[in-house]
Design an enzyme around this catalytic site. Structure first.
Site, mmCIF file in Angstrom:
data_model
loop_
_atom_site.group_PDB
_atom_site.id
_atom_site.type_symbol
_atom_site.label_atom_id
_atom_site.label_comp_id
_atom_site.label_asym_id
_atom_site.label_seq_id
_atom_site.Cartn_x
_atom_site.Cartn_y
_atom_site.Cartn_z
ATOM 1 N N ASP A 104 0.874 -1.179 0.000
ATOM 2 C CA ASP A 104 0.000 0.000 0.000
ATOM 3 C C ASP A 104 0.906 1.222 0.000
ATOM 4 O OD1 ASP A 104 -2.165 1.944 0.662
ATOM 5 O OD2 ASP A 104 -3.319 0.154 1.126
ATOM 6 N N TYR A 107 -16.191 5.888 -10.266
ATOM 7 C CA TYR A 107 -15.862 4.561 -9.731
ATOM 8 C C TYR A 107 -16.434 3.474 -10.651
ATOM 9 C CZ TYR A 107 -15.932 0.689 -6.280
ATOM 10 O OH TYR A 107 -15.769 -0.499 -5.615
ATOM 11 N N LYS A 140 -14.555 0.829 -13.167
ATOM 12 C CA LYS A 140 -14.664 -0.623 -12.973
ATOM 13 C C LYS A 140 -15.144 -1.327 -14.252
ATOM 14 C CE LYS A 140 -13.200 -1.202 -8.713
ATOM 15 N NZ LYS A 140 -12.074 -2.056 -8.341
#
Ligand SMILES: NC(=O)c1ccc[n+]([C@@H]2O[C@H](COP(=O)([O-])OP(=O)(O)OC[C@H]3O[C@@H](n4cnc5c(N)ncnc54)[C@H](O)[C@@H]3O)[C@@H](O)[C@H]2O)c1
Ligand SMILES: C[C@@H](O)[C@H](N)C(=O)O
Length: 375
Positions: free
Chosen positions: A90, A197, A201
């Site tokens: 991360d 978003y 996707k």
């Protein structure tokens, strides 16, 4: 120009390659794309395209691993494949319990060379790509969401293809929009989401499937419902209310919901979600008739969830203060998810329905809170 000749030969071979289940990829994607960021030569590319055979266990890299889902997935995969075979990564600093529970590495998915170095140096064979900005935070920062969710995905796809990795990218109920059938939503239908978003996707689903057909990338994708977990916090989505209610119910006995009481959305307990991820990653090639599957467990409204929580905590008071951005997003998403293909193809089956979910969440958060009070 020998390099250009080599590149066009590689491109021609790629075009002639069989549709899929095919050979591990032996070309460097950045080399045939003539991208300004392409690697320097064809010989360099063939060195990096060696695909390591999975002798015992896969060597897994999880990107965006410090969010709601990554730490739990690392725990599950480490149990199965061994602690050192699963690397969490991360851009945030890990809490000490995570740092000491197994390998952790800094990785910014926007840094292509750094990602490639990590994959090469650690002989990675599976990549689970969790980094993303979720629906609500994405609307609050479209430029960053576009960079992380789209540009970042391009880096991941190229690296996975160049190094013959098995790649998992989660998609979401948010990949559908108001013109999709909403009750239920099948795997294949109109997808015109209205959030960055969702758009990113759908892009990920299509790009992954394209790389699969074009380059033989072993791309696997599940569309997750809203995921509910007790020991990790959600990262800024529309379904976050369904986690928050448990914490507020135990700690204050009051919950203010930001969605209308009758907003129905598909949901899943985290253990089912992570198990589905492992199962689809391990599924034999011949069982996968598709590369992107809906998975489902339950579907409920805030009112139904509150009623179920009130069976255990009758004093819980629930009020509604609607967040117009989140409400508009939720109103455009599926109400029920049709996951027949996942169930038929690779045997997907959920364990948790609403009553088990509520019991499990309250047990966990209740015992945590009792421990905190005792200390
Ligand atoms: N949690 C859900 O309900 C849900 C539902 C459907 C799909 N998903 C998908 O599952 C994946 C994981 O979800 P989550 O809930 O854990 O997300 P999250 O928001 O909790 O975590 C995302 C992580 O990505 C990291 N990240 C951001 N920018 C980055 C960068 N440039 N490089 C590397 N990492 C970066 C963040 O630091 C964060 O830890 C996401 O792709 C999400 O779209 C989640
Ligand atoms: C549904 C999912 O993708 C995420 N929890 C969100 O609400 O944005």
């Amino acid at each position: 120009m020998p390099v250009i000749r080599a590149l066009s030969k590689v491109a021609k071979q790629a075009l002639l390659a069989p549709a899929c289940g095919c050979q591990p990829l032996t070309v460097a994607i950045r080399n045939i794309s003539f991208s300004p960021r392409q690697v320097t030569s064809a010989s360099d590319a063939s060195f990096h395209s060696v695909s390591f055979s999975e002798t015992d266990h896969p060597k897994v890299l999880i990107t965006g691993g410090l969010g709601q889902l990554g730490v739990g997935l690392a725990k599950l995969l480490r149990k199965r494949f061994g602690k050192n075979n699963v690397i969490l990564s991360d851009i945030r600093k890990p809490p000490s319990n995570v740092f000491h529970s197994g390998p952790f590495i800094y990785s910014d998915i926007l840094d292509y060379k750094n990602l490639r170095e990590i994959v090469v140096n650690n002989r990675i064979t599976w990549l689970v790509h969790y980094s993303a900005l979720l629906s609500a935070v994405g609307e609050a920062n479209v430029a960053l969401a576009r960079a992380v969710n789209i540009t970042g995905l391009h880096n991941i796809l190229d690296i996975a293809a160049e190094h013959g990795l098995r790649l998992f990218v989660p998609s979401t109920i948010g990949a559908f929009g108001p013109t999709s059938p909403r009750n239920p939503t099948p795997d294949l239908c109109v997808q015109r989401p209205r959030t960055i978003y969702g758009v990113s996707k759908v892009h990920a689903e299509l790009m992954g499937e394209y790389y699969h057909h074009r380059y033989g990338l072993d791309f696997r994708c599940l569309r997750y419902p809203g995921i509910i977990s007790a020991d990790s916090q959600p990262g800024g989505g529309t379904t976050d209310y369904a986690v928050q209610i448990f914490h507020d119910a135990v700690k204050t006995g009051k919950f203010e919901c930001n969605l209308k009481p009758d907003t129905r959305l598909p949901m899943m307990y985290i253990d089912d979600c992570l198990r589905a991820t492992l199962e689809v990653m391990e599924a034999p090639l011949e069982t996968l008739s598709m590369r992107t599957y809906n998975i489902n467990a339950m579907s409920f409204t805030p009112e139904e969830l509150a009623n179920e929580v009130q069976k255990q905590l009758p004093d819980l008071q629930v009020s509604y203060e609607i967040d117009s951005v989140r409400q508009a997003i939720a109103d455009s998403w599926p109400m029920n998810f049709d996951d027949t293909n996942a169930r038929n193809d690779w045997g997907w089956k959920h364990d948790y329905d609403l009553p088990e979910l509520v019991q499990t969440m309250l047990n966990y958060i209740g015992s945590e809170s009792r421990i905190a009070q005792a200390n």
